[in-house]
Design a protein around this motif. Structure first.
Motif, short mmCIF file in Angstrom:
data_model
loop_
_atom_site.label_atom_id
_atom_site.label_comp_id
_atom_site.label_asym_id
_atom_site.label_seq_id
_atom_site.Cartn_x
_atom_site.Cartn_y
_atom_site.Cartn_z
N ASP A 91 4.01 -27.47 35.23
CA ASP A 91 5.12 -26.58 34.88
C ASP A 91 6.36 -26.95 35.69
O ASP A 91 6.80 -26.20 36.56
CB ASP A 91 4.72 -25.13 35.15
CG ASP A 91 3.71 -24.62 34.12
OD1 ASP A 91 3.45 -25.34 33.13
OD2 ASP A 91 3.20 -23.51 34.30
N GLY A 92 6.90 -28.13 35.38
CA GLY A 92 8.05 -28.63 36.14
C GLY A 92 9.37 -28.27 35.49
O GLY A 92 9.42 -27.68 34.42
N ILE A 93 10.44 -28.71 36.15
CA ILE A 93 11.79 -28.45 35.65
C ILE A 93 12.03 -29.17 34.32
O ILE A 93 12.88 -28.77 33.52
CB ILE A 93 12.84 -28.87 36.71
CG1 ILE A 93 14.26 -28.49 36.29
CG2 ILE A 93 12.78 -30.37 36.99
CD1 ILE A 93 14.51 -27.02 36.20
N HIS A 119 -2.18 -23.93 32.23
CA HIS A 119 -1.06 -24.44 33.03
C HIS A 119 -1.56 -25.50 34.01
O HIS A 119 -1.64 -25.25 35.21
CB HIS A 119 -0.36 -23.30 33.78
CG HIS A 119 0.25 -22.28 32.87
ND1 HIS A 119 1.61 -22.21 32.65
CD2 HIS A 119 -0.30 -21.35 32.06
CE1 HIS A 119 1.87 -21.24 31.78
NE2 HIS A 119 0.71 -20.70 31.40
N PRO A 120 -1.93 -26.67 33.48
CA PRO A 120 -2.52 -27.70 34.36
C PRO A 120 -1.48 -28.24 35.34
O PRO A 120 -0.28 -28.24 35.07
CB PRO A 120 -2.94 -28.78 33.37
CG PRO A 120 -2.04 -28.61 32.20
CD PRO A 120 -1.76 -27.15 32.10
N ARG A 172 1.72 -32.21 27.40
CA ARG A 172 2.82 -32.20 26.44
C ARG A 172 2.80 -30.93 25.59
O ARG A 172 3.38 -30.92 24.49
CB ARG A 172 2.75 -33.44 25.55
CG ARG A 172 2.94 -34.75 26.29
CD ARG A 172 4.33 -34.97 26.82
NE ARG A 172 5.29 -35.26 25.76
CZ ARG A 172 6.58 -35.59 25.96
NH1 ARG A 172 7.06 -35.64 27.19
NH2 ARG A 172 7.37 -35.83 24.95
N ALA A 173 2.16 -29.90 26.08
CA ALA A 173 2.26 -28.60 25.40
C ALA A 173 3.39 -27.83 26.09
O ALA A 173 3.21 -27.38 27.22
CB ALA A 173 0.96 -27.84 25.52
N PRO A 174 4.55 -27.72 25.44
CA PRO A 174 5.66 -27.04 26.12
C PRO A 174 5.27 -25.61 26.51
O PRO A 174 4.56 -24.93 25.77
CB PRO A 174 6.78 -27.04 25.07
CG PRO A 174 6.43 -28.14 24.13
CD PRO A 174 4.93 -28.20 24.10
#
Lengths: 223, 199
Positions: free
Chosen positions: A2-4, A148-149, A154-156
């Motif tokens: 869950d990055g920027i 939330h790995p 690539r799952a937004p």
């Protein structure tokens, strides 16, 4: 992760700055960076999944400050260090020692037509012969798993837990979550899933609008 | 804009020039990159690969209903019929704008873009404002681009989150009536094929 980089739906970034008659490259180094990345991918044996996962580990403040070509170069350096191609110190010393004009010598007599043919061949991550059956079919309703790995995915974020409908089965593709982490290609079906804008954003979204997002089998569960 | 561009960067341009050159030297010495190939790649993307390719595809689809049907059925194969293919366009899907649907393309997670038909993406396409906003408020973003989408038309946003690359087939404009393919292609813009312009 869950990055920027996962910025779909975030607020506060302001107006979109567009440039009239924008050049392909804004400086010579941008062109070199593009060519370098494509060449290094071949020479070092990395693919977009590897590059993207390294870009995403850039701290958020730096990610927002750097241009996209700068992010690419930063990620390339990370891959060089990880794979033992060059140490961080070696890179730093070389940067300090490099002066304008000290170009690396040309290595071949490759023509533009040769290069055009190589680029035209592409490097598809589709794996039609993998023989993996689809878990879902067009028209089926699916929910994106709430996961939330910490690794590349690539799952937004804005799709997680949301329900949509499969509109296209794109076929079998390399799975980025495992491929980026050297855990194998784990080929599986990838689908375009259509969500009502209101399913994603709530009542302030127009009822007639929608979003289609490409999602791999492992991201989805029956709804 | 030059000032703004410079300002966006974290380091002065000359430092990036040196850094990229240093990395190129290191990789060339180790036999992992060919500097001549880098020269050719720069030349290729500056001269041959660009939105003029996509415009040819659109003009053909506007002129030839059978081609248009093939294009919407299998974008990759129909685009390859015109000799267009390659990196970042290995798996193409073409989505058609109609009176009922206006399509617009983004990559919220990075900067995925259909290189063979559109060339390399403009800076705004890769920028946080576009990537964050076009999925959440596409009508407001399109209005900033000068496009008012009527309420009766659905706005459909395509987030290129996998390895499929999307191109929009714009609606054929009224002024295209009677024009040949070359003249039609001249009407097509890059933004029209992203979905941020009508044509």
């Amino acid at each position: 992760m869950d990055g920027i980089h996962d910025m779909g739906g975030m607020h506060g970034f302001g107006a979109i700055a567009r440039e009239a008659a924008e050049p392909v490259f804004h400086a010579d180094w941008e062109g070199r960076a593009l060519g370098l990345l494509l060449q290094a991918a071949e020479g070092m044996g990395f693919v977009d999944d590897h590059l993207r996962s390294r870009i995403e580990r850039t701290p958020p403040d730096a990610y927002l400050r750097l241009s996209y070509y700068q992010l690419w170069i930063r990620a390339l350096e990370t891959l060089m260090i990880e794979r033992g191609v060059a140490g961080a110190e070696e890179i730093a010393e070389r940067v300090a020692a490099t002066r304008e004009g000290g170009r690396a010598p040309g290595g071949s007599d490759l023509s533009l037509d040769d290069m055009a043919a190589m680029v035209a061949a592409g490097a598809s991550t589709k794996r039609p012969d993998a023989g993996v059956p689809p878990r879902f079919s067009v028209g089926e309703r699916v929910r994106v798993r709430n996961d939330h790995p910490f690794h590349h995915t690539r799952a937004p974020r804005y799709t997680r837990g949301r329900v949509g409908e499969i509109v296209i089965d794109h076929g079998i593709f390399v799975f980025p979550d495992t491929n980026s982490e050297q855990q194998g290609e784990a080929p599986q079906h990838c689908y375009a899933v259509r969500f009502a804008a209101r399913e994603l954003w709530g009542p302030s979204a127009p009822p007639q609008d929608s979003l289609c997002v490409d999602l791999w089998d492992s991201y989805l569960e029956p709804a | 804009m030059a000032d703004q561009h410079h300002h966006r960067h974290g380091e002065p341009e000359s430092e990036m020039t040196l850094r990229v050159r240093a990395i190129e030297q290191l990789l060339a010495e180790k036999g992992l990159v060919d500097p001549t190939a880098i020269d050719r790649l720069v030349e290729l993307y500056e001269t041959r690969v660009g939105p003029h390719n996509g415009a040819r595809v659109v003009a053909r689809a506007w002129s030839d209903p059978a081609y248009k049907a093939r294009l919407l059925e299998n974008g990759t194969e129909a685009i390859a019929e015109l000799g267009i293919s390659g990196l970042q366009g290995e798996n193409m899907v073409v989505v058609e704008n109609t009176q009922a649907i206006h399509n617009v393309v983004v990559c919220t997670l990075c900067s995925c873009y259909p290189w063979p038909v559109l060339g390399l993406p403009p800076v705004w396409y890769k920028s946080p404002p576009y990537r964050s906003r076009v999925v959440r408020e596409p009508r407001a973003v399109l209005a900033e681009f000068g496009m008012a989408v009527p309420a009766e038309q659905e706005v459909r946003v395509w987030d290129s989150s996998a390895e499929i690359r999307y191109m929009v087939l714009p609606q054929r404009p009224a002024e295209g009536e009677g024009l040949d393919e070359e003249a039609l292609a001249a009407l097509v813009t890059r933004d029209g094929m992203i979905g941020t312009a009508p044509v």
